[in-house]
Design an enzyme around this catalytic site. Structure first.
Site, PDB file in Angstrom:
ATOM      1  N   TYR A  78       4.233   5.442  11.238  1.00  0.00           N
ATOM      2  CA  TYR A  78       4.497   4.056  11.616  1.00  0.00           C
ATOM      3  C   TYR A  78       5.308   3.272  10.595  1.00  0.00           C
ATOM      4  O   TYR A  78       5.630   2.110  10.842  1.00  0.00           O
ATOM      5  CB  TYR A  78       3.173   3.322  11.897  1.00  0.00           C
ATOM      6  CG  TYR A  78       2.161   3.361  10.770  1.00  0.00           C
ATOM      7  CD1 TYR A  78       2.258   2.514   9.669  1.00  0.00           C
ATOM      8  CD2 TYR A  78       1.098   4.269  10.809  1.00  0.00           C
ATOM      9  CE1 TYR A  78       1.335   2.554   8.635  1.00  0.00           C
ATOM     10  CE2 TYR A  78       0.157   4.310   9.781  1.00  0.00           C
ATOM     11  CZ  TYR A  78       0.275   3.458   8.703  1.00  0.00           C
ATOM     12  OH  TYR A  78      -0.641   3.505   7.698  1.00  0.00           O
ATOM     13  N   HIS A  96      -3.795   4.251   4.525  1.00  0.00           N
ATOM     14  CA  HIS A  96      -4.911   3.318   4.683  1.00  0.00           C
ATOM     15  C   HIS A  96      -6.204   3.985   4.216  1.00  0.00           C
ATOM     16  O   HIS A  96      -6.953   3.429   3.424  1.00  0.00           O
ATOM     17  CB  HIS A  96      -5.032   2.888   6.140  1.00  0.00           C
ATOM     18  CG  HIS A  96      -6.230   2.049   6.433  1.00  0.00           C
ATOM     19  ND1 HIS A  96      -6.372   0.767   5.966  1.00  0.00           N
ATOM     20  CD2 HIS A  96      -7.364   2.324   7.133  1.00  0.00           C
ATOM     21  CE1 HIS A  96      -7.518   0.267   6.371  1.00  0.00           C
ATOM     22  NE2 HIS A  96      -8.153   1.202   7.075  1.00  0.00           N
ATOM     23  N   ARG A 146       0.853  -1.181   0.000  1.00  0.00           N
ATOM     24  CA  ARG A 146       0.000   0.000   0.000  1.00  0.00           C
ATOM     25  C   ARG A 146       0.896   1.241   0.000  1.00  0.00           C
ATOM     26  O   ARG A 146       1.385   1.671   1.037  1.00  0.00           O
ATOM     27  CB  ARG A 146      -0.884  -0.014   1.247  1.00  0.00           C
ATOM     28  CG  ARG A 146      -2.029   0.989   1.242  1.00  0.00           C
ATOM     29  CD  ARG A 146      -2.589   1.135   2.640  1.00  0.00           C
ATOM     30  NE  ARG A 146      -1.694   1.903   3.481  1.00  0.00           N
ATOM     31  CZ  ARG A 146      -1.565   1.755   4.794  1.00  0.00           C
ATOM     32  NH1 ARG A 146      -2.239   0.817   5.431  1.00  0.00           N
ATOM     33  NH2 ARG A 146      -0.735   2.518   5.479  1.00  0.00           N
TER      34      ARG A 146
END
Length: 404
Positions: A311, A302, A298
């Site tokens: 993160y 998100h 990805r």
């Protein structure tokens, strides 16, 4: 911050031919394909087009692709990416409440979407914009969902494409139940290519940890349901890395439930198409479920409410940019003289036109009529629902009277 994978977590994980052969329902031709370990970059990762745009071959999943097919894959991915980037921009400008990005996952979705036959049925999550495009769903219908003016009014029967599912993993149970219904309708294993059908359920690596998904595996295996579980492993369950979710490659979980699994390069549209086509045909033939793990990444967030810089490391993103699914097809087309500048310019212009249509169309989407929410609950209006509708109508009329 992403933590490094503990040494040995995925090492030594291997299913022997004897073990695979002892599992009911596994034909000998499937043992070699679906049994071995397929670690990231390992020799068993199914790949037909390398990140450098070089055509390679696989002993079980190799296909011949025409120039038209290859150009079509490229066009599909470019237009799908444009839908994604335009929707992201619209959300940033306050025109959408939220958007679930698919940047970097175009090959996984287009490959799987183009492998379908018209009679096959798709159960998506909320990120399958490329699959929706392949099934003929108007992208403005997708934008309407995220704008909050549409309850999902496209007709699933028209495209054999279900409504987006927000409850994580719930669609896998829906897919399995629908597949079991296909069995009872006699559209599985008849040998008629225009009749035999299968179901594909899309979900992410995070959803694979949900109870619903594992329950659907049990039912699908027990009833030999004609369903393909297509997992887009994009490495992140929102902010949770894949290393925190599993100690073995995801596709290997399938063997524990009694059906085969395979890991495919999810940034390779050719390999994804070939593997999904084989899995769907296996289901149509009455050989039961298959787990396909599309190993991808990805590259975006998100959703547009997410900040992935909190993160994950930028080095990971840069490494995966070198595996861009669109770039590798473009390199192959150019290197082999299968497309010229005129073709690429035409596709780019089509993408620009699509972007304009989406921008203007999104802003022009009408607000829904309040009573329309009752139109999509049941096929036929029930007496109880009619009473609720009348009550809500009277409530709305009280506001209208107050303005008079």
């Amino acid at each position: 911050m992403r933590r490094p994978r503990p040494a040995g977590d995925l090492e030594g994980v291997h299913v022997t031919q004897q073990q695979a052969g002892e599992t009911p329902g596994f034909g000998p031709d499937l043992v070699e394909v679906f049994g071995p370990s397929q670690q990231d970059g390992g020799p068993e990762l199914v790949q037909l087009l390398t990140p450098e745009g070089e055509r390679v071959h696989h002993p079980e999943f190799d296909l011949d692709f025409s120039a038209d097919q290859l150009r079509g894959f490229y066009r599909d991915m470019v237009l799908t990416r444009r839908i994604d980037t335009e929707a992201t921009a619209l959300q940033r400008h306050g025109e959408l409440g939220i958007w679930a990005q698919l940047l970097g996952q175009e090959a996984a979705q287009i490959g799987a979407g183009r492998a379908l036959r018209p009679q096959d049925y798709v159960f998506p999550t909320y990120r399958e914009h490329g699959v929706a495009y392949c099934r003929g769903v108007n992208p403005l219908d997708l934008l309407g969902l995220f704008r909050g003016v549409d309850q999902g009014s496209w007709d699933p029967a028209e495209n054999n494409f279900g409504l987006y599912t927000i409850v994580i993993g719930a669609q896998t149970l829906h897919a399995t139940g629908y597949a079991m219904g296909m069995q009872r309708d006699g559209v599985v294993g008849t040998g008629d290519p225009d009749r035999d059908a299968a179901v594909i359920a899309h979900f992410g690596d995070g959803a694979s940890s949900q109870g619903d998904v594992n329950e659907s595996f049990i039912f699908a295996a027990s009833y030999n349901a004609p369903v393909v579980f297509f997992c887009q492993n994009n490495q992140w369950a929102i902010s949770e890395p894949i290393e925190r979710q599993t100690r073995i490659p995801l596709y290997q979980r399938a063997l524990g439930f009694g059906f085969p699994g395979v890991r495919v390069d999810g940034n390779d549209v050719l390999a994804t198409y070939a593997v999904t086509q084989a899995a769907l045909q296996r289901a149509r033939d009455g050989q039961g479920p298959t787990f396909v793990e599309a190993y991808t990444y990805r590259m975006g967030a998100h959703t547009t409410t997410d900040d992935p810089t909190r993160y994950r490391l930028s080095d990971d993103l840069e490494r995966w940019k070198l595996k861009d699914p669109i770039a590798r097809v473009e390199v192959y087309l150019r290197r082999n003289g299968l497309a010229d500048d005129d073709f690429f310019e035409a596709v780019q212009q089509e993408a620009n036109d699509l972007g304009h249509t989406l921008r203007e169309g999104c802003k022009a989407l009408p607000d829904p009529q309040p009573l329309s929410i009752f139109d999509h609950v049941f096929t036929e209006m029930t007496e109880e629902l009619e009473q609720q509708r009348e009550g809500f109508d009277a409530y709305l009329a009280s506001f209208e009277g107050a303005h008079r």
